[in-house]
Scaffold this motif. Sequence first.
Motif, PDB file in Angstrom:
ATOM      1  N   THR A  49       0.868  -1.178   0.000  1.00 55.57           N
ATOM      2  CA  THR A  49       0.000   0.000   0.000  1.00 55.57           C
ATOM      3  C   THR A  49       0.903   1.226   0.000  1.00 55.57           C
ATOM      4  O   THR A  49       2.110   1.112   0.176  1.00 55.57           O
ATOM      5  N   PRO A  50       0.335   2.424  -0.156  1.00 52.86           N
ATOM      6  CA  PRO A  50       1.168   3.616  -0.091  1.00 52.86           C
ATOM      7  C   PRO A  50       1.652   3.991   1.313  1.00 52.86           C
ATOM      8  O   PRO A  50       2.476   4.862   1.479  1.00 52.86           O
TER       9      PRO A  50
ATOM     10  N   ALA B 119      -1.750   0.696   8.513  1.00 50.52           N
ATOM     11  CA  ALA B 119      -1.612  -0.007   7.235  1.00 50.52           C
ATOM     12  C   ALA B 119      -2.899  -0.744   6.874  1.00 50.52           C
ATOM     13  O   ALA B 119      -3.303  -0.760   5.709  1.00 50.52           O
ATOM     14  N   GLN B 120      -3.560  -1.359   7.847  1.00 56.27           N
ATOM     15  CA  GLN B 120      -4.826  -2.034   7.536  1.00 56.27           C
ATOM     16  C   GLN B 120      -5.876  -1.013   7.135  1.00 56.27           C
ATOM     17  O   GLN B 120      -6.682  -1.251   6.248  1.00 56.27           O
ATOM     18  N   ASP B 121      -5.868   0.135   7.793  1.00 55.83           N
ATOM     19  CA  ASP B 121      -6.804   1.201   7.415  1.00 55.83           C
ATOM     20  C   ASP B 121      -6.586   1.616   5.973  1.00 55.83           C
ATOM     21  O   ASP B 121      -7.527   1.735   5.200  1.00 55.83           O
TER      22      ASP B 121
ATOM     23  N   GLY C  27      -8.576   2.169   1.001  1.00 55.22           N
ATOM     24  CA  GLY C  27      -8.207   2.498  -0.373  1.00 55.22           C
ATOM     25  C   GLY C  27      -7.764   3.941  -0.538  1.00 55.22           C
ATOM     26  O   GLY C  27      -7.661   4.441  -1.648  1.00 55.22           O
ATOM     27  N   ALA C  28      -7.506   4.600   0.591  1.00 58.21           N
ATOM     28  CA  ALA C  28      -7.076   5.992   0.506  1.00 58.21           C
ATOM     29  C   ALA C  28      -5.574   6.057   0.262  1.00 58.21           C
ATOM     30  O   ALA C  28      -4.880   5.056   0.377  1.00 58.21           O
ATOM     31  N   ALA C  29      -5.107   7.262  -0.043  1.00 61.44           N
ATOM     32  CA  ALA C  29      -3.673   7.416  -0.290  1.00 61.44           C
ATOM     33  C   ALA C  29      -2.904   7.519   1.018  1.00 61.44           C
ATOM     34  O   ALA C  29      -1.702   7.298   1.061  1.00 61.44           O
ATOM     35  N   ALA C  30      -3.600   7.891   2.092  1.00 61.15           N
ATOM     36  CA  ALA C  30      -2.939   8.032   3.387  1.00 61.15           C
ATOM     37  C   ALA C  30      -3.936   7.658   4.473  1.00 61.15           C
ATOM     38  O   ALA C  30      -5.137   7.576   4.225  1.00 61.15           O
ATOM     39  N   VAL C  31      -3.408   7.467   5.679  1.00 62.97           N
ATOM     40  CA  VAL C  31      -4.302   7.051   6.766  1.00 62.97           C
ATOM     41  C   VAL C  31      -5.280   8.178   7.090  1.00 62.97           C
ATOM     42  O   VAL C  31      -4.992   9.347   6.889  1.00 62.97           O
ATOM     43  N   TYR C  32      -6.448   7.819   7.566  1.00 69.43           N
ATOM     44  CA  TYR C  32      -7.554   8.759   7.850  1.00 69.43           C
ATOM     45  C   TYR C  32      -8.030   9.452   6.569  1.00 69.43           C
ATOM     46  O   TYR C  32      -8.733  10.444   6.637  1.00 69.43           O
ATOM     47  N   GLY C  33      -7.647   8.905   5.417  1.00 71.72           N
ATOM     48  CA  GLY C  33      -8.062   9.531   4.164  1.00 71.72           C
ATOM     49  C   GLY C  33      -9.505   9.237   3.791  1.00 71.72           C
ATOM     50  O   GLY C  33     -10.106   9.933   3.008  1.00 71.72           O
TER      51      GLY C  33
ATOM     52  N   VAL D 101     -13.544   5.285  -5.941  1.00 79.37           N
ATOM     53  CA  VAL D 101     -13.194   4.023  -5.287  1.00 79.37           C
ATOM     54  C   VAL D 101     -11.821   4.144  -4.621  1.00 79.37           C
ATOM     55  O   VAL D 101     -11.639   3.743  -3.469  1.00 79.37           O
ATOM     56  N   PHE D 102     -10.872   4.727  -5.326  1.00 73.03           N
ATOM     57  CA  PHE D 102      -9.536   4.979  -4.762  1.00 73.03           C
ATOM     58  C   PHE D 102      -9.255   6.469  -4.927  1.00 73.03           C
ATOM     59  O   PHE D 102      -8.697   6.905  -5.931  1.00 73.03           O
ATOM     60  N   PRO D 103      -9.642   7.274  -3.937  1.00 73.42           N
ATOM     61  CA  PRO D 103      -9.523   8.735  -4.080  1.00 73.42           C
ATOM     62  C   PRO D 103      -8.092   9.171  -4.370  1.00 73.42           C
ATOM     63  O   PRO D 103      -7.128   8.572  -3.861  1.00 73.42           O
ATOM     64  N   ASP D 104      -7.950  10.218  -5.164  1.00 77.74           N
ATOM     65  CA  ASP D 104      -6.632  10.813  -5.479  1.00 77.74           C
ATOM     66  C   ASP D 104      -5.661   9.782  -6.008  1.00 77.74           C
ATOM     67  O   ASP D 104      -4.489   9.768  -5.622  1.00 77.74           O
TER      68      ASP D 104
END
Lengths: 472, 407
Positions: free
Chosen positions: B105-106, B115-117, B122-128, B393-396
């Motif tokens: 993942t990124p 990492a599980q988040d 499917g965000a580019a970063a955590v809490y995304g 589905v996968f922002p940014d």
Amino acid sequence: MAERDLEAAIAVTRFGLGARPGEIAMARGDPRGFLLAQIRREGADQPQPGAATAQQRIAEFRDYQKDRQAAKAAPGSEEADPVKAAQRLLRTETAVDFTTRARLGTTTTTSFRERWTLFWANHFTVSATKLQIATVVGPYEQEAIRPHVFGRFEDLLVAAETHPAMLLYLDQAQSVGPDSQLVALMKSGAGRRQGLKAPQAARLTGLNENLAREILELHTLGVDGGYSQEDVTEFARAMTGLSVGGLRDRDQLGAPIFRSIAHEPGARTVLGKRYPVGGQGQTAAILADLAAHPSTARFVCTKIARHFVADTPPASLVARLEQAWTSSGGDLARVAEALVRAPEAWSPEPAKFKTPYEFMISAWRSVGGVPRDISVLAPTLNAMGQKPFSPPSPKGWPDETAAWASPAGVVARMAWSQSFADRAIGDRDPVQLANEVLGARLTPRTATAIARAESRAEALALMLMSPEFQRR
Amino acid sequence: MTTPPSRRQILAQAAGLGLSVSLLAHQAQAAIQGRKLITVVCRGGLDGLSLTPPVGDPDYRRLRGALAISDALSLDGTFGLNPALPAIHAMIQAGQGRIVPAIATPDRARSHFEAQDVLESGAAAVYGASSGWLNRTLTALSRQGKVEALSVGPTAPLILRGPAAASSWSPGRTIEATARLPTLLQDLYQDDPVLGPALARGLATETMAMAAMSGLSDPSQNAPMGSYAGGGVQGLQRQGQEAARSLGGTLAGFMRAPGGPQIAALSLDGFDTHANQTGQLANRLAGLDSLMEGLRTGLGPDWDQTVVVVMTEFGRTARPNGTGGTDHGTASSALMLGGGLKRGGIIGDWPGLKDAALFEGRDLAPSLDMRGLLKGVLSAQLGVEARDLDTTVFPDSASVRAVPGLV
């Protein structure tokens, strides 16, 4: 007057573990005072005063492991089946630990104190998912957590992180400094001359970062608290030597010990501060600084606010708790008082969804009952996804609605409510019960449904599954 | 494997529960017809270098020391498969599986929860994002027709959480067919945005579960979960594998049933192997293998229309740690399995294990972004449009290219 009724209900159902009959009436005189009176220096109540210590349990488990070797020599007999023996051990002792803790939850008249305690036990999770830890979780909570819940955070932190249960759970007990004397001995072959057997030597060969990482990430600063991978590694190096007595340590078996030959020599630098050469003192000094770090106050107070008030807690509430923490040097009694006095904590809407454990405890409380033994607790908690003493990871049980209000979870609660209600309702008047147990939080729709139920049992099941009882 | 339960059987069960027919999904044709997607998240940071050991890599044995695997099942000149995975090996050899040996993942924090988040949101970063990418996939597909999804387990995983409704099922439970309580609660929950939908979906799934399980003739399906039947530690492990196989078979049964889910999300635990990893990992992987075997057999002819993606939140350190295990790393392996996959070699590249090639000098470096693999699957298998994949589905993620030609 209606406001006082509502506050009495909130005091008992949100801050506490759910109302026992008559409890809301008791809180009505002074709802905040009712809660403040439950805060005390001595800490939490003990489910089993005089129970076996962690040291005794660990020693017992090591004995079983020794016996297992012997059993391998005489296979086939039921008695000798090592896994059956282990399951017997775990079943009876762990079951008693969990059941007595659940009984305390269902009977206590100071359930805010008990909810506060359960929060800290979850914050410093030690999970029975590791077989050798299962019988140590109960003693760990009694020894390391309960006495400190209204003391200084630093004392609670040190007690939890240096307890044998935590050292075993997060692999600290076998962590060895790469430049320690022990590793040097191993490499030179001198270890064997010293009497260390080959398999034992092979296990104790290097650094394990697990505990260091989880202390920083989960127990103090939090994942955004401003530490780096290098901080994790340095902290892990500092903690080498912290271990648990093994069979070869004789009467120290199961006790926390410091193996200086396993300690990584040298000064350490964690979060930009240098800690001079030292043994156990390095860990104590680092923990003290972590406890005092502003990120710790913020991270932990956010968790407290989230647990008690809302999945997304108001920033003003977190700020109040942080202020109490910082101005008192991490005095958890002051933080608890700040929580009770915070206006944000008294909003009427029930915002927190009960976990399976909270739900079951509150159900017993509502009828003034107690769980008889593990068989009425474990299968249901397993089915609802909260296996006793067994959070799936060091992060502990989640605190958000979405984690627990799954379709399967809700159906499991419904099925249990039905059978519980059948057994528990007896001759009680469910309408009166609902008023006593929910007070001003009972909604007209639920009250009507209860009144129109076909049977007493059905009425009680409806109350247990009502939106206001599923939340707090 | 017997025939899946008929619509009549399911409706009969539903009537017994007081459910109206409209609660059950209609045949979810239109958009994706009979095609199915199953995600399996291995939690804890599965060691890719043990899942698909690069036995032909010149640096593998040196780096891995005592943890190097000597009896891998052979795949090609460079890679093997962990010996605990014979069923998956057979799938790969039959062209029904491919490995992705260096994917991540990124997120680089090496924290399980972050990492599980990121893996599940499917965000580019955590809490995304506060919902899961699979849930947002349901929303994207909903324009074309209704698609049912199911998570397996007692709590709702992030991957399927979100505004689109999904069901959940936990093995081992049944409710009495003649209960009144479900209907009364549906009334009580009419204004509750959480309990109302959760109960409705839970009841619908229970109905399907009862029908599916009564359609299965294998008596082991009825064994109480978790009871110990003897045989020592090996017995427990065998039981665990039997349970995994039967879980796969039951899930397959749901997915074949009319109105059943076409998308399912499962997770497996126990992959965080910090100490003494060889035995622990072999045991967990044997469970994965049994699960896959149960799924493949249970799906029958539908296996050819199914894709399974096995993934984890991060891999582990290339070198062993001091306790016979490994610590949190970066890239790991993923697996793509299914009867309809296009034959091919490894997906992504192999960066190698030279010291200079390791990420931060310690971990296998990623050659592929997890989202690229998932986009490729969603596009080829479910027909999700590129526009949706790159934005909702996968922002940014416009810069992350979908892996083409998977199915």
